[in-house]
Write a protein that holds these residues in place. Structure first.
Motif, PDB file in Angstrom:
ATOM      1  N   PRO A 141      -6.292   1.037  -5.176  1.00 55.51           N
ATOM      2  CA  PRO A 141      -6.382   2.376  -5.776  1.00 55.51           C
ATOM      3  C   PRO A 141      -5.122   2.745  -6.546  1.00 55.51           C
ATOM      4  N   LEU A 142      -4.002   2.072  -6.248  1.00 57.99           N
ATOM      5  CA  LEU A 142      -2.755   2.347  -6.957  1.00 57.99           C
ATOM      6  C   LEU A 142      -2.874   2.008  -8.441  1.00 57.99           C
ATOM      7  N   ARG A 143      -3.614   0.970  -8.759  1.00 55.37           N
ATOM      8  CA  ARG A 143      -3.779   0.571 -10.158  1.00 55.37           C
ATOM      9  C   ARG A 143      -4.447   1.684 -10.969  1.00 55.37           C
ATOM     10  N   GLN A 144      -5.572   2.173 -10.448  1.00 56.24           N
ATOM     11  CA  GLN A 144      -6.297   3.240 -11.138  1.00 56.24           C
ATOM     12  C   GLN A 144      -5.470   4.516 -11.165  1.00 56.24           C
ATOM     13  N   LEU A 145      -4.765   4.808 -10.075  1.00 57.22           N
ATOM     14  CA  LEU A 145      -3.922   6.001 -10.010  1.00 57.22           C
ATOM     15  C   LEU A 145      -2.857   5.977 -11.092  1.00 57.22           C
ATOM     16  N   ALA A 146      -2.200   4.830 -11.275  1.00 56.37           N
ATOM     17  CA  ALA A 146      -1.140   4.724 -12.277  1.00 56.37           C
ATOM     18  C   ALA A 146      -1.674   4.996 -13.683  1.00 56.37           C
ATOM     19  N   TYR A 147      -2.819   4.380 -14.019  1.00 55.12           N
ATOM     20  CA  TYR A 147      -3.408   4.605 -15.344  1.00 55.12           C
ATOM     21  C   TYR A 147      -3.778   6.074 -15.546  1.00 55.12           C
ATOM     22  N   GLN A 148      -4.381   6.690 -14.542  1.00 57.47           N
ATOM     23  CA  GLN A 148      -4.863   8.062 -14.687  1.00 57.47           C
ATOM     24  C   GLN A 148      -3.710   9.057 -14.799  1.00 57.47           C
ATOM     25  N   ILE A 149      -2.661   8.855 -14.001  1.00 59.47           N
ATOM     26  CA  ILE A 149      -1.524   9.772 -14.080  1.00 59.47           C
ATOM     27  C   ILE A 149      -0.810   9.622 -15.415  1.00 59.47           C
ATOM     28  N   ALA A 150      -0.653   8.377 -15.881  1.00 60.53           N
ATOM     29  CA  ALA A 150       0.006   8.146 -17.167  1.00 60.53           C
ATOM     30  C   ALA A 150      -0.781   8.793 -18.307  1.00 60.53           C
ATOM     31  N   SER A 151      -2.113   8.839 -18.185  1.00 61.84           N
ATOM     32  CA  SER A 151      -2.927   9.452 -19.235  1.00 61.84           C
ATOM     33  C   SER A 151      -2.690  10.953 -19.332  1.00 61.84           C
ATOM     34  N   LYS A 152      -2.080  11.552 -18.293  1.00 66.97           N
ATOM     35  CA  LYS A 152      -1.750  12.978 -18.299  1.00 66.97           C
ATOM     36  C   LYS A 152      -0.370  13.242 -18.892  1.00 66.97           C
ATOM     37  N   ALA A 202       0.940  -0.590 -20.629  1.00 71.63           N
ATOM     38  CA  ALA A 202       0.382   0.738 -20.888  1.00 71.63           C
ATOM     39  C   ALA A 202       1.490   1.746 -21.190  1.00 71.63           C
ATOM     40  N   PRO A 203       1.210   2.703 -22.059  1.00 69.34           N
ATOM     41  CA  PRO A 203       2.196   3.757 -22.342  1.00 69.34           C
ATOM     42  C   PRO A 203       2.506   4.562 -21.085  1.00 69.34           C
ATOM     43  N   ASP A 204       3.751   4.919 -20.918  1.00 67.55           N
ATOM     44  CA  ASP A 204       4.216   5.765 -19.813  1.00 67.55           C
ATOM     45  C   ASP A 204       4.129   5.101 -18.448  1.00 67.55           C
ATOM     46  N   ILE A 205       3.982   3.748 -18.403  1.00 68.82           N
ATOM     47  CA  ILE A 205       4.043   3.036 -17.122  1.00 68.82           C
ATOM     48  C   ILE A 205       5.136   1.985 -17.217  1.00 68.82           C
ATOM     49  N   GLU A 206       6.049   1.991 -16.266  1.00 71.84           N
ATOM     50  CA  GLU A 206       7.145   1.023 -16.223  1.00 71.84           C
ATOM     51  C   GLU A 206       7.198   0.378 -14.843  1.00 71.84           C
ATOM     52  N   VAL A 207       7.600  -0.888 -14.820  1.00 73.86           N
ATOM     53  CA  VAL A 207       7.731  -1.636 -13.569  1.00 73.86           C
ATOM     54  C   VAL A 207       9.213  -1.915 -13.323  1.00 73.86           C
ATOM     55  N   TYR A 208       9.668  -1.653 -12.104  1.00 71.69           N
ATOM     56  CA  TYR A 208      11.077  -1.838 -11.738  1.00 71.69           C
ATOM     57  C   TYR A 208      11.174  -2.770 -10.536  1.00 71.69           C
ATOM     58  N   ALA A 209      12.279  -3.518 -10.503  1.00 64.85           N
ATOM     59  CA  ALA A 209      12.574  -4.402  -9.372  1.00 64.85           C
ATOM     60  C   ALA A 209      13.648  -3.765  -8.508  1.00 64.85           C
ATOM     61  N   LEU A 210      13.387  -3.689  -7.204  1.00 57.11           N
ATOM     62  CA  LEU A 210      14.340  -3.165  -6.224  1.00 57.11           C
ATOM     63  C   LEU A 210      14.929  -4.314  -5.413  1.00 57.11           C
ATOM     64  N   GLU A 211      16.050  -4.046  -4.786  1.00 54.41           N
ATOM     65  CA  GLU A 211      16.600  -5.051  -3.872  1.00 54.41           C
ATOM     66  C   GLU A 211      15.767  -5.134  -2.593  1.00 54.41           C
TER      67      GLU A 211
END
Length: 726
Positions: free
Chosen positions: A386-397, A427-436
């Motif tokens: 569900p995180l995948r769909q959530l990310a797309y939907q929030i970014a669309s806002k 996708a616009p407004d979605i970024e991926v980050y690497a944490l320690e």
């Protein structure tokens, strides 16, 4: 009886159509007669259009016997006997007993802040069935020809009026006075109930005392229900008449008896379903109401007695309710110390995490959101998360979305997951980050942060809730939130899509994107499947039309847990056998590789009830699979792997004697297709408690529900190769 202008008119029957005016001539309609059922084991209830002699309760799987079903009609209106003279005698009034409604909620349970005190659930689609069975409680006799209605006798015998020919309830001047239905016994329905069903917001509580005993005292439960109803209305700021309450006796998961408390809206205004946001104050305020300012002996208008309780006043006593809802009980309601992940600011959040996130975003103040992931890489399944769909939907806002993942996890992801993660980063407004490393909050694990004028944070108690898969965000015991004035600095490195994406490889000859193209009946799913693939990919069609026999079939799917998934694969294989013909089907081996059944827990395993629910017994699932596929001349072989042994992808491979093989890689497996939402509860129910696997097979094969694809499309990768498998 109705008083009008000083005269008393007695209702003598029902109007049997829904046209206005109701006395139109030559109007014939099928009446809205249905069956209501209630499970005596778990208390669930519902309605259906047909009688089920061995119906299965969709909640607990118990058989619903004929005694637990009743036929009802929803009146379109009532009518007086046109030729009966009204009177003004008010001394002989008859009162029909008021019956408690049947209430059913179809939603998952959530623990109270202190799980030892019970649980609750809410829904916006609670089913309420109001009914009247007449003055004797045995139902009515109804003439389907004219609508005349009379209560059955206390012994359930036909009333005297119908023992001989009766007059038509309503007739024109040229009609004969005697009703034609008098001569047709089948037109007189016996023991029918007058009913009305509606769907509304509802909340159900199952409470335990501080000694660990389920609330099962009817008087205490009814009184407490009224106090909670009044407390909720006051917290929301509405009249208490906007809400109703009831109790019902049910069996808990452990088999004990409990008197459940149900609050529901009278007009589906969203009040009862908002209980989670008021939960902390609700029981405090309810106890305060029970501490009557007039110190009454039982109940009075100064505490919880009002006009709505006029039929239940004999079953109310605030002292019994206070014996249960003690000061110790209310004090123990706060967040336990082990769940205070954010210190004193920690608050329990009883809504699902996704719902809480959307509630925050809907307010319009959120500028950015950080979504935490982690856990074991081999448990990731981005396609189903569900995180995948959530990310797309929030970014669309227009909200900036950051997906944070430990660098060690990114390094171990396989090709499929890296591609899906790279697609998110595209996708616009979605970024991926690497944490320690994953972010800890005390003894908990940080899940989400929303950034606006203040920061709202959520944390769970298990690291498994970070896994980017179907169960992302689902905590084991309690979801905890807190508000803080500032967001902590982000100590992470951004990873662009090109870095995430693996070196390009050929995934197959053809990629198909499917949504609703295969919607339709379950029993013809396999035929639609092969017709569609053959039409869209010529090599598939050529191989299906070839002459070499099928020698081996393999299906790999780590989520092959439900009867619906088994039936879908069965339909695909059965249709393949019909497509290639018996001469090309020399009893091939069918190898199914999957995981062992998952044990049900409070969080990941709601009661087994539907075709798409999971088996929790490996032996039963294996027997059902073998029985099904043996029936179409395939030799099934079930291979149960551990999570680390099981291939991550979902693949159907069909090997032919020529050495060619057809490989179909599913993005989400056969579980992508689901039962259509329009299907009634009995048709989609499955009896998991049945120990005889043959009966489970029979039930599964009788299922002929409609299927539909999910809201987001799925992908199929198809390839015809010449090398034999290892």
């Amino acid at each position: 009886e109705v008083v009008l202008d000083g005269l008393i008119y007695r209702s003598a029957g029902l109007t049997l159509n829904w046209h206005v005016p109701a006395d139109q001539e030559d109007v014939k309609e099928v009446q809205n007669i249905k069956f209501a059922w209630r499970c005596q084991k778990c208390g669930d209830s519902g309605t259906t259009h047909s009688f089920h002699e061995s119906g299965v309760c969709p909640s607990c799987g118990a058989d619903i016997k004929s005694g637990n079903q009743r036929q009802f009609i929803e009146p379109a209106g009532f009518a007086v006997d046109f030729y009966e003279t009204p009177n003004n005698n008010v001394d002989n009034q008859q009162f029909v007993p008021v019956e408690s409604p049947w209430i059913a909620l179809d939603s998952d349970w959530l623990s109270l802040p202190n799980p030892d005190l019970g649980r609750f659930r809410t829904t916006t689609k609670g089913h309420i069935f109001h009914q009247s069975r007449g003055i004797n409680g045995t139902g009515y006799a109804l003439c389907l020809e004219c609508g005349r209605t009379e209560p059955m006798t206390p012994d359930g015998v036909m009333p005297e009026r119908f023992a001989k020919p009766h007059r038509k309830l309503r007739r024109g001047k040229d009609d004969a006075p005697e009703c034609p239905g008098s001569n047709d016994s089948w037109k007189i329905k016996e023991g029918i109930t007058l009913g009305h069903e509606t769907w509304t917001d509802a909340c159900e509580f199952q409470l335990k005392s501080t000694q660990g005993h389920w609330l099962n005292d009817k008087v205490a439960a009814i009184t407490l229900a009224v106090a909670l109803r009044d407390a909720l209305a006051e917290l929301i700021g509405v009249e208490n008449t906007e809400l109703a309450c009831a109790t019902r006796q049910v069996r808990t998961d452990e088999g004990g008896l409990c008197r459940a408390i149900v609050l529901f809206d009278r007009y589906a205004a969203g009040y009862a379903s908002s209980v989670p946001r008021y939960l902390r104050e609700l029981f405090h305020k309810a106890r305060a109401k029970l501490l009557c300012s007039n110190d009454c002996d039982s109940v009075c208008p100064h505490c919880v007695l009002d006009f709505d309780q006029r039929f239940a006043v004999e079953d109310m006593d605030r002292h019994k309710a206070l014996d249960f809802l003690t000061e110790q009980w209310v004090t123990g309601f706060r967040v336990p110390e082990q769940y205070a992940f954010f210190g004193e600011q920690s608050q329990p959040d009883f809504s699902p995490l996704l719902e809480s996130i959307w509630s925050a975003v809907a307010k319009g103040a959120v500028k950015a959101i950080r979504l935490q992931t982690g856990g074991e890489p081999d448990q990731w399944d981005i396609a189903l998360s569900p995180l995948r769909q959530l990310a797309y939907q929030i970014a669309s806002k227009g909200v900036q979305v950051s997906i944070l993942t430990p660098a060690s996890v990114l390094e171990q992801l396989d090709e499929t997951e890296r591609n899906l993660l790279a697609s998110l980063a595209d996708a616009p407004d979605i970024e991926v980050y690497a944490l320690e490393a994953p972010v800890r909050c005390g003894e908990g694990w940080l899940l989400v942060e929303t950034l606006s004028t203040e920061t709202e944070r959520w944390a769970g108690d298990t690291q498994s809730s970070l896994v980017f898969g179907p169960d992302w965000g689902q905590v084991e015991n309690l979801l905890v939130s807190a508000r803080e004035p500032e967001a902590p600095a982000l100590d992470a490195t951004r990873i662009d899509a090109d870095t995430l994406r693996p070196v390009a490889t050929v995934l197959g000859d053809r990629e198909l994107e499917i949504g609703g193209e295969l919607n339709g009946k379950l029993k013809t799913f396999g035929k639609r499947f092969w017709n569609y693939l053959g039409k869209k990919h010529e090599p598939v069609q050529m191989q299906l039309d070839a002459t070499d026999p099928v020698t081996f079939i393999r299906y790999q799917d780590r989520y092959f847990f439900s009867p619906l998934s088994v039936r879908l694969l069965f339909e695909i294989v059965k249709a393949l056998r019909a497509r290639v013909g018996e001469e090309r089907w020399p009893l091939p081996t069918l190898e199914i590789e999957t995981l062992e059944c998952r044990p049900r827990t409070r969080r990941n395993g709601p009661p087994q009830r539907f075709l798409w629910s999971d088996w929790d017994n490996n032996a039963t699932r294996t027997e059902v699979i073998k029985s099904l596929f043996n029936g179409i001349d395939a030799r099934p072989r079930i291979k149960l792997n551990s999570l680390h042994q099981q291939a991550h992808g979902r693949m159907l491979e069909i090997v032919f004697s020529s050495g060619k093989s057809l490989r179909i890689r599913f993005d989400q497996g056969v579980s992508y297709w689901r039962v259509a939402r329009s299907v009634d509860s009995h048709s989609k129910a499955f009896n998991f408690s049945e120990t005889d696997s043959k009966r489970q097979v029979a039930r599964l094969m009788r299922a002929d529900v409609n299927l539909e694809g999910a809201e987001q499309k799925t992908q199929l990768f198809i390839k015809v190769v010449t090398a034999k498998p290892d």
